[in-house]
Motif scaffolding. Sequence first.
Motif, mmCIF file in Angstrom:
data_model
loop_
_atom_site.group_PDB
_atom_site.id
_atom_site.type_symbol
_atom_site.label_atom_id
_atom_site.label_comp_id
_atom_site.label_asym_id
_atom_site.label_seq_id
_atom_site.Cartn_x
_atom_site.Cartn_y
_atom_site.Cartn_z
ATOM 1 N N TRP A 89 -7.550 4.066 -5.646
ATOM 2 C CA TRP A 89 -8.033 3.363 -4.645
ATOM 3 C C TRP A 89 -7.385 1.988 -4.414
ATOM 4 C CZ3 TRP A 89 -11.386 4.890 -1.330
ATOM 5 C CH2 TRP A 89 -12.105 6.370 -1.487
ATOM 6 N N THR A 90 -6.631 1.485 -5.305
ATOM 7 C CA THR A 90 -5.915 0.268 -4.917
ATOM 8 C C THR A 90 -4.998 0.224 -3.582
ATOM 9 O OG1 THR A 90 -5.581 -0.092 -7.306
ATOM 10 C CG2 THR A 90 -4.336 -1.679 -5.913
ATOM 11 N N PRO A 91 -4.273 1.133 -3.227
ATOM 12 C CA PRO A 91 -3.389 1.202 -2.006
ATOM 13 C C PRO A 91 -4.328 1.523 -0.923
ATOM 14 C CG PRO A 91 -3.131 3.371 -3.467
ATOM 15 C CD PRO A 91 -3.671 2.259 -4.218
ATOM 16 N N VAL A 92 -5.484 1.925 -0.921
ATOM 17 C CA VAL A 92 -6.427 2.399 0.142
ATOM 18 C C VAL A 92 -6.927 0.997 0.561
ATOM 19 C CG1 VAL A 92 -8.589 3.275 1.037
ATOM 20 C CG2 VAL A 92 -7.072 4.628 -0.952
ATOM 21 N N VAL A 93 -7.280 0.159 -0.664
ATOM 22 C CA VAL A 93 -7.929 -1.273 -0.171
ATOM 23 C C VAL A 93 -6.860 -2.014 0.571
ATOM 24 C CG1 VAL A 93 -8.706 -3.334 -1.299
ATOM 25 C CG2 VAL A 93 -9.606 -1.110 -2.094
ATOM 26 N N LEU A 94 -5.809 -1.804 0.088
ATOM 27 C CA LEU A 94 -4.553 -2.714 0.756
ATOM 28 C C LEU A 94 -4.537 -2.422 2.394
ATOM 29 C CD1 LEU A 94 -1.789 -3.019 -1.980
ATOM 30 C CD2 LEU A 94 -3.335 -4.960 -1.197
ATOM 31 N N ALA A 95 -4.409 -1.140 2.500
ATOM 32 C CA ALA A 95 -4.138 -0.464 3.405
ATOM 33 C C ALA A 95 -5.185 -0.875 4.620
ATOM 34 C CB ALA A 95 -3.885 0.924 3.543
ATOM 35 N N LEU A 96 -6.223 -0.845 4.129
ATOM 36 C CA LEU A 96 -7.656 -1.061 4.743
ATOM 37 C C LEU A 96 -7.507 -2.657 5.096
ATOM 38 C CD1 LEU A 96 -10.411 0.966 3.108
ATOM 39 C CD2 LEU A 96 -9.668 1.044 5.426
ATOM 40 N N LEU A 97 -7.143 -3.559 4.231
ATOM 41 C CA LEU A 97 -6.992 -5.049 4.548
ATOM 42 C C LEU A 97 -5.974 -5.286 5.816
ATOM 43 C CD1 LEU A 97 -6.839 -6.577 1.158
ATOM 44 C CD2 LEU A 97 -8.498 -7.122 3.082
ATOM 45 N N ALA B 264 0.790 -1.045 0.104
ATOM 46 C CA ALA B 264 -0.171 0.114 -0.121
ATOM 47 C C ALA B 264 0.756 1.417 0.005
ATOM 48 C CB ALA B 264 -0.875 0.045 1.243
ATOM 49 N N ALA B 265 1.979 1.330 0.697
ATOM 50 C CA ALA B 265 2.733 2.463 0.855
ATOM 51 C C ALA B 265 3.386 2.871 -0.255
ATOM 52 C CB ALA B 265 3.654 2.074 2.026
ATOM 53 N N PHE B 266 3.876 1.538 -1.055
ATOM 54 C CA PHE B 266 4.645 1.748 -2.316
ATOM 55 C C PHE B 266 3.652 2.327 -3.365
ATOM 56 C CE2 PHE B 266 8.734 -0.372 -1.145
ATOM 57 C CZ PHE B 266 9.675 0.591 -1.758
ATOM 58 N N LEU B 267 2.485 1.911 -3.552
ATOM 59 C CA LEU B 267 1.412 2.201 -4.409
ATOM 60 C C LEU B 267 1.129 3.512 -4.271
ATOM 61 C CD1 LEU B 267 -0.475 -1.048 -4.979
ATOM 62 C CD2 LEU B 267 1.419 -0.232 -6.265
ATOM 63 N N ALA B 268 1.054 3.982 -2.905
ATOM 64 C CA ALA B 268 0.783 5.316 -2.532
ATOM 65 C C ALA B 268 1.693 6.411 -3.040
ATOM 66 C CB ALA B 268 0.550 5.443 -1.143
#
Lengths: 509, 357, 150
Positions: free
Chosen positions: A473-481, A360-364
């Motif tokens: 939204w991809t990184p958000v979903v990962l971070a939420l997981l 998530a951090a890298f994608l952000a």
Amino acid sequence: MSSEFADSGLMTAELLTASAELALPLVFFVPLLTALLVFWVGSTRAPWLPPLGAALTVAAAVVLIFGVANGGPQSHHLGGWQPPLGIELYADGFAAVMIALTAVVGLAVTLYAGPYLRGKGLSLEHFWPLWLIQWATLNGIFISADLFNLYVMLELLTLTGAPLAAMAADRAALSAALRYMLLALLGSLAYLLGVALLYGATGSLHLQEVGALLEADATAAIAAALITAGLFAKAAIFPLHIWLMPAHSNAPAPASAALSALVAKAVVYLVLRLWLWVFPVLLTAPMGWLIGGIGAVAIVYGAVQAMRQPRLKPVIAYSTIAQFGYLLLLLPLVVLPAAALPAWQGAAYHAVVHGLAKAAAFLAAGNMIYALGHDRLEGLRGLTPYLSVSMLALALAFASLMGMPPTGGFLSKWLLLSGAIAAEQWLWAAVVIVGGLLAAVYAFRVLAYVHAAPPSGWVELRAPRRLPRIMEWTPVVLALLALLLGVSGMPLLQLLAHGAPEIVTQWAE
Amino acid sequence: MIRALADDAVSGAATGAATGAATDLEIAALLWWAFDGLLALGLLGLAYQVVAGRQLFRSVVLFIIYGLLMAVAWARLAAPDLALAEAAIGAGLTGALLLSAYRNLIGTDGEEGPHAPITPPAGAPPMTVPRWAALFAAALAGLLVAGIGWVAVGLQPPEQTAGRLALEQLAESGVENPVTAVLLNFRSIDTIGEVVVLFVAFLAARVVAQELDHAGPGDWLRASQREPLLVGPLIAFIAPMAVLVTGYLLWAGGHQPGGAFQAGAVLAALAVLLRLTGRLRPRLEPTLLERSVLVGGVVLFSAIGLAGAGLAGAVLEYPPGWDYRLILLIETVLTLSIALPLALLFSGSGGLRQEVR
Amino acid sequence: MSQAAFYALVAGALTGIGIYGLITQRHLLRRVLAVNILGSSVFLLLVALARRHPDYVDPVPHAMVLTGIVIAVSATAFALVLARRYHAATGLTHLPEDEESEEALAPGLLNRRSLADRRSGGGPPPGQPERRQGARRRSDEDRRSDEGAQ
């Protein structure tokens, strides 16, 4: 009526469990064959093929994970040959957990990579085959129960990882990829040398069999030292870490996410698997202290370096070096009856949470580079309105990395900590706490830039580039997981319990 | 003491002189020991020259000789399959790659700008690390040698090995050459992985590829240059021979030393030769046929392997009675799938085209 | 000492030489050579181990070595391609000494890049100036070699 439902549910469950054995080779072959097909057809002609392959891979992974959760460890003898002669694929809870992580992060990387690389003007033609083969290799490493087969997989991991790191093909990326390549080759050869000695001593390459036959003698010690050192070089564990920061921070963002969250992680996974399944005879308290000590130094060193970086991706890359240290803390704790189980759960949990948060951090960070054209922290001031969603993902990911409740990172660190406290290992407890505090320092340093006002006299020359929604939204979903894993840890821990190593379970009875 | 050594040698080295009298045997054994000793000295000396010799070009050439000596050593250790592969791949193809890279990297040094390292004066080893680091490296290396040597000499062979099992079950593998049986039946996933490694190396090279002019083995034979007189007839002789040898090695692999890897290496060597003499030219992108060959081996092997789950009971298991035929088919396709990426890696291009003369 | 043990010792010594070369040499081609020496030493150890048994030759290490040889040539080929591209981009034949020198490199790059950022708004990837320089040098060289050919 209700019993009918129960019956059909039961039948589905049975069917899934039965097909799990077949899903075992498929998690390797599906992405591999998709990759070859993508190369053959050409990714421009069939842009839907990589996502389709990713979906099929995830499906195979789900069947396999379901099978492990319901039917315990799964095994498949390739070619129909019994293990010492043939190669066994074997998935226990630990492998299933890692395959699940790879499926989630892999899907995210697949969805993110297309728009990101196209937007940055990089070619997808070679990215897709390389990335899908890398996915196959990762799954292969998690399920292979053969020491030499693992060598082949490790080389595949290096040869798919290095070009992904070099994709930008500028000076920094090329030198990073070369350094990675040379060190990783050295690491593979050290590993192979160790495997040669193990085969010489036991006549077998099968993980469990070698573990059963091995005696705590000089051969075993030298083989373990070579294998561990070789894998440390490939996983960038502290004294052999120099290649990781440049390689991971110069790769395109989706590749960075895969390299940090999965590739280097798979090698650490292998370190743990080999120590817990093959070398438990050598795992004495001093040996555990030695490796745990290396982990502790990595935690502090990585965090301190992360605080000093002027750019976002190097911060995240150094954080990877630090976070891998926690995984090594398992080895000194697992030999102590009171700490074994929580430490084992904590380490495996940490591997998963770190994978999600790091991706998530890298994608952000990738979103920042995509929107602004750079990732200098100074340049983040006053940009919150443009990157609010991405920065939310970054903040959530950092919260997990520093172990803030109620994130998954908190749960994993709490498990490690409670193990250390139960066994009265104050040093390791202190390391866990200090590591979390240091992580908070570099995380808040970054977040402070995000929320700072723009510098005075700041003129906007060009509006940041608009992000495609899927990238946003991809990184958000990962971070939420990663956050969700802190709320409910039981499913993962139950999955993990299948086929836990004997060194952990022996104290339970 | 010499006697004891010779006795050992007789039991250790399976020499062909078993029929002679006791003294003949001892002399033969001693001679073999002398041979092994010289070989070992040669290997060690060459290896040191390769990593620490003064001139880089000489080191590269010596590396090729080192590879050939290594092949002899493996032949001495009853591994003819490997001797073949090492001579063809380890010494031959690796050597060609290194020489080509040498020309590209070094051929230009010393004639330019601020970036270029200053050419070291004769007498000083070029571009090495400081003395303390060298000492540290030497100490580390010495420690490794001591540790590995100690372990290797003391290792007792285990009762049961995977290799013994392989020999016992050889009859069920479909082939008579045990190494082929291990590679294509008992541990076939390793072979799939290895061909994927080769393919990935090709892909990886494409990611960082340069323009065609600088990627390959240099500008041999531009249009303006005339080639030496004998090259044409020589190639006309070598090319069909190489194809013949490829076919033979492929077919022989089933029951004696040889197999897809050695055959693929010979074929790749032929392609290298044709590329060097300008009969094959680099092309940027692979054609459909080239792409098919690149992925064909792995796809066919995997497809047959996955079909095995339905037809035989496990993935990568051959249906009963079909093993020899399928192995031969797979090996044939693998030969091409091994040769092409090797040739393309040397050529530094995505594809190859025939030069019309 | 048996023949197998003798060659195993030789393999150990070759491993030492390979490691020594890899640590002390900085030229990229030398390092690749050292890795190859190291690889062949491991293969020699495997072959020697296969030869220890009095009654048979173990085919499994042989298969491992055959696999290993192909992997080694693949990795070598890619490393060399990477080294060539690195050389073309930087003019260097060795990696920067260590992390410090790369850090020393970073601020300059950063400044140049931030200037470029301001001007174009986009920002070329770091190292672009060097790359252009390398490309120019290359074309000079071509001209020279072309002249030589004529």
